[in-house]
Scaffold this motif. Structure first.
Motif, PDB file in Angstrom:
ATOM      1  N   ASP A 577      17.644 -55.293 -60.616  1.00 10.12           N
ATOM      2  CA  ASP A 577      17.770 -53.926 -60.968  1.00 10.12           C
ATOM      3  C   ASP A 577      18.869 -53.764 -61.989  1.00 10.12           C
ATOM      4  O   ASP A 577      19.955 -54.338 -61.961  1.00 10.12           O
ATOM      5  CB  ASP A 577      18.571 -53.066 -59.810  1.00 10.12           C
ATOM      6  N   SER A 579      20.427 -51.934 -64.140  1.00  6.15           N
ATOM      7  CA  SER A 579      21.443 -50.878 -64.074  1.00  6.15           C
ATOM      8  C   SER A 579      22.516 -51.333 -63.287  1.00  6.15           C
ATOM      9  O   SER A 579      23.754 -51.118 -63.702  1.00  6.15           O
ATOM     10  CB  SER A 579      20.819 -49.525 -63.692  1.00  6.15           C
ATOM     11  N   ASN A 788      15.380 -53.865 -70.070  1.00  2.00           N
ATOM     12  CA  ASN A 788      16.170 -52.953 -70.912  1.00  2.00           C
ATOM     13  C   ASN A 788      17.216 -53.354 -72.031  1.00  2.00           C
ATOM     14  O   ASN A 788      18.405 -53.070 -71.882  1.00  2.00           O
ATOM     15  CB  ASN A 788      17.058 -52.160 -69.669  1.00  2.00           C
TER      16      ASN A 788
END
Length: 815
Positions: A577, A579, A788
């Motif tokens: 993940d 984030s 990202n």
């Protein structure tokens, strides 16, 4: 008697006449009817005729047939009473069993002895001898014993006397008395007495007892091992041996009054009770003697050096050899019973003086001789540096002495050169000298000045930059360990110019944003905190991902990133993940507890794991992301001997050195594709990735003179063709890790000994450029991926360590 008999026989022959003649002696007959019994024979005789002389004796003579008759026995009946003409006698002595005898009657007058004719008989023996007693009851060997009784032979040779099993003969014999000397062959203190005469035996009820000897004196009273001991007294012939400490020492020479024994060298010293083996019994008279050793009572001087003369006093010193101290032999100068002088010829360890006493072992004086250790009086130069050579001045130097610091290279009696160790701290030092367990404390000091960083440049750095450092008190020769370090991570010192060091900031070091500067020389260190500003863009993510002691398998799927971690009991499937910059568990399974995963790939929504167990059985599973479920798929068609895989655009491929297949998800089967056309014998630790409809495969083939050789192939998924691209853009000894973006493959690889590489590889132009490495040391456990806007680098230094995570904005990697 026998001469007279011969004379009478002669007279009879000379004056023989017929029966009718008148003569002075009668005629005599020996009757043939001899009665032979077990205990003797009875003989008969008679006489007749006229005679004028008086008959003084009648009887019989007998002797062994076949002999001359000179050795005969007489049975006398005495004078004849008036009116008697027949006579007989029973013979019970001196008859051998089974022997043939000749017997004749005889008659003696005042003038003549007349014999009858010869008769013969086979003897069954006579009466057995009878022992009435003997005296004295207690005797010594060599004494005369008197035995009384009956039916003994007059002949010494016919009387056999037994003491136990030992046989002897008397020195005096008659019918009732035997005298015999106690033989020195007698075996026991108490012996049965038995007498055999002419084959008949008799034993006495009492035993003969050999009396204990009288011990008068033991000479000498103090005796050394290996020397002789004499015992004086009487009745000593019965002594067979001396017993000392369970050892048996036979008599060397003996007489009735003296015994001589020789001791061995291994007798233990001390006071001994006299123990003697008297025939078959142990005799312990109340007598003592002492076994002693030579003794050293004094040694002077007690502090010695080479050529010192030692004066040793004591007793029996002339019996000692091999004088030594601590195993070092000493030279004998003079030696007497009570005084020895010795010369020290070599260096020795402070120990007690000892010597060898024959085979008995060492005689330790208990007196310690101290070795006069060397001393240092000066050290030149007094200020020096690690690794340099200094000169020692002093007294009694020698090869073999050990300094507490450094290594001696040259030694004379009063000079020595010593190379200081590299690992020596700054400060004042003294040098102790030792030899074995002897020690001489140093009193003269020398000084190692501390190193100090004076200046450095530049102040802003990045990994791979060259930094110059000025250091005070550097040794002239940097021969041992030295380093310039950044946050304690050593760099490469490339040059030295006087007190200036040039160093490259390490490419693979994990250093902070404001790293410290350190200089190390041996055990010395000088450090400046926050010495630099690091201008690099890589950033460490402050997370601790344990996952140690197990294999990790990374899988990319449409921009998402997964890993499967195998511990000892379960396998955990996790997803990254970005984030939270952390891995979160999706599933936990025991499907792979008994198998080894060899490769992975993804198709659509599914993750695929190819494995085999210890029996070689292929066990393949897929995990559905959407269904959160595991299921088994078809086994791989061939043996998994090294493997590689890649997937893209809904297709998955798995290959080995000799086979290549595409997985048909719809029909759960493997479809044969074109085998990799390499000539190499194996494919292991691969660099493999895909982009659009192409897959890429790189693998190591060899290392020559530290140079790696590898192969790099492109596979067209549409045409099922392989194209040789030559060598891989990076070293791939430990495989590699890749992600692609915008027709650029960002490739990380690691050689056998080389620092890792990170490159941007243009897939269209087939060209590569270097990228800044992550700030850490890494080997074979690493993975790089993009998510990202950030490039993430995950690594662990070894199998049993946890994982670390670093990141850099991808924009920092653009040209």
């Amino acid at each position: 008697m026998r001469v007279l008999l011969y004379f009478l026989v002669f007279v009879l022959f000379m004056y023989a006449c017929n029966d009718k003649e008148e003569r002075d002696f009668p005629s005599i007959q020996t009757h043939a009817n001899v009665i032979v019994e077990e205990d003797g024979v009875t003989a008969f005789g008679s006489f007749e005729g006229g005679w004028s002389s008086t008959i003084t004796d009648i009887g019989f003579v007998y002797y062994l047939s076949g002999t001359s008759g000179t050795d005969y026995e007489i049975v006398s009946l005495g004078a004849v009473e008036a009116g008697v003409s027949d006579f007989n006698a029973k013979i019970v002595r001196n008859l051998l069993i089974g022997a043939e005898y000749t017997i004749k009657a005889y008659l003696t007058t005042s003038k003549y002895t007349v014999y009858g004719e010869e008769q013969h008989f086979i003897s069954k023996g006579g009466k057995a001898p009878v022992i009435a007693g003997f005296s004295p009851n207690n005797v010594w060997i060599g004494d005369t014993l008197t035995i009384t009784g009956r039916y003994f032979s007059d002949k010494n040779d016919d009387n056999h006397i037994y003491f136990g099993e030992e046989i002897t003969q008397p020195i005096v014999s008659n019918d009732s008395i035997l005298k015999v000397i106690i033989p020195n062959t007698i075996k026991t203190v108490k012996s049965d007495v038995r007498i055999t005469v002419a084959g008949k035996s008799s034993s006495f009820s009492e035993k003969l007892i050999i009396a204990p000897p009288v011990i008068d004196e033991i000479v000498p009273k103090d005796v050394l091992p290996g020397e002789s001991l004499r015992i004086k007294g009487h009745g000593l012939l019965s002594i067979k041996s001396l017993i000392v400490d369970q050892q048996n020492f036979p008599v060397v020479t003996k007489s009735d009054t003296s015994l001589l024994f020789t001791l061995t060298y291994d007798i233990n010293p001390g006071s001994k009770n006299l123990k003697l083996m008297m025939l078959d019994e142990l005799l312990e008279p109340e007598k003592q003697y002492n076994v002693i050793l030579p003794q050293i009572t004094s040694v002077q001087p007690q502090i010695a050096w080479i050529d010192s003369v030692l004066t040793v006093k004591g007793t029996h010193l002339d019996r000692l050899t091999n004088f030594q101290i601590g195993g070092i032999p000493l030279q004998e100068i003079t030696k007497t019973d009570s005084l020895v002088t010795l010369r020290v010829t070599a260096v020795f360890n402070s120990e007690t003086l000892n010597a060898r006493f024959r085979y008995n072992g060492d005689i330790d004086s208990g007196l310690k001789i101290t070795f006069n250790m060397p001393v240092i009086t000066s050290i030149t130069p007094a200020i020096t540096h690690a690794g340099e050579t200094i000169e020692l001045t002093g007294e009694r130097f020698f090869y073999g002495m050990a300094p507490s610091i450094g290594t001696l290279t040259e030694v004379s009696e009063n000079k020595a050169k010593l190379t200081l160790p590299w690992m020596i701290p700054a400060g004042n030092h003294t040098i102790d000298l030792s030899y074995m367990f002897d020690f001489s404390a140093g009193t003269v000091e020398f000084t190692i000045p501390p190193i100090k960083i004076i200046d450095y440049w530049p102040k802003e750095i990045k990994r791979g930059d060259t930094v110059n450092v000025i250091v005070e008190n550097l040794p002239e020769n940097l021969a041992g360990y030295y380093a310039v370090a950044f946050d304690r991570r050593p760099g490469y010192v490339m040059a030295r110019n006087g007190n200036e060091l040039q160093c490259i900031v390490p490419y693979d070091a994990e250093i902070g944003n404001n790293p410290s500067l350190s200089v190390y020389v041996g055990l010395q260190e000088d450090m400046i905190e926050n010495a630099f500003v690091l201008t690099e863009k890589w950033e460490k993510v402050d997370k601790n991902f344990a996952m140690s002691g197990g294999n990790c398998f990374f899988i990319d799927m449409d921009g998402a990133h997964y890993l499967l971690f195998q511990d000892q009991h379960y396998s955990s499937l996790k997803k990254f993940d970005s984030s939270a910059e952390d891995w979160f568990q999706l599933s936990r399974t025991d499907l792979f507890n008994e198998s080894n995963i060899v490769t992975t790939f993804s198709i659509d929504d599914d993750l695929y794991f190819i494995s085999y167990n210890s029996s070689g059985e292929n066990l393949n599973y897929k995990y559905s992301i959407s269904n959160n479920a595991w299921s088994r798929i078809a086994g791989f068609p061939v043996e998994m001997d090294g493997s590689f895989s890649f997937s893209n655009q809904g297709r998955g491929f798995v290959g080995t050195i000799n086979s290549f297949f595409e997985y048909d998800k719809l029909n759960d089967r493997w479809i044969t594709r074109q085998t990799l056309p390499t000539t190499h014998y194996e494919v292991r630790n691969t660099l493999n990735f895909s982009h659009e409809n192409y897959a890429y495969l790189g693998f190591y083939t060899s290392i020559v003179n530290k140079t790696e050789y590898n192969e790099f192939w492109q596979y067209n998924m549409d045409t099922d063709e392989w194209i040789d691209l030559g060598g891989a853009p990076v070293n791939v000894y430990t495989g590699g890790s890749v992600f692609t973006k915008d027709n650029i493959a960002y490739i990380m690889g690691k050689g056998y000994e080389e620092v890792g590489e990170f490159k941007a590889y243009n897939l269209n132009a087939n060209k590569a450029r270097n990228l800044p490495l992550p700030p850490t040391q890494w080997a074979q456990y690493y993975q790089i991926f993009y998510e990202n806007g950030y490039v993430y680098f995950m690594m662990r230094p070894d199998f049993y360590s946890g994982w670390s995570l670093f990141k850099i904005a991808i924009s920092e990697l653009y040209e």
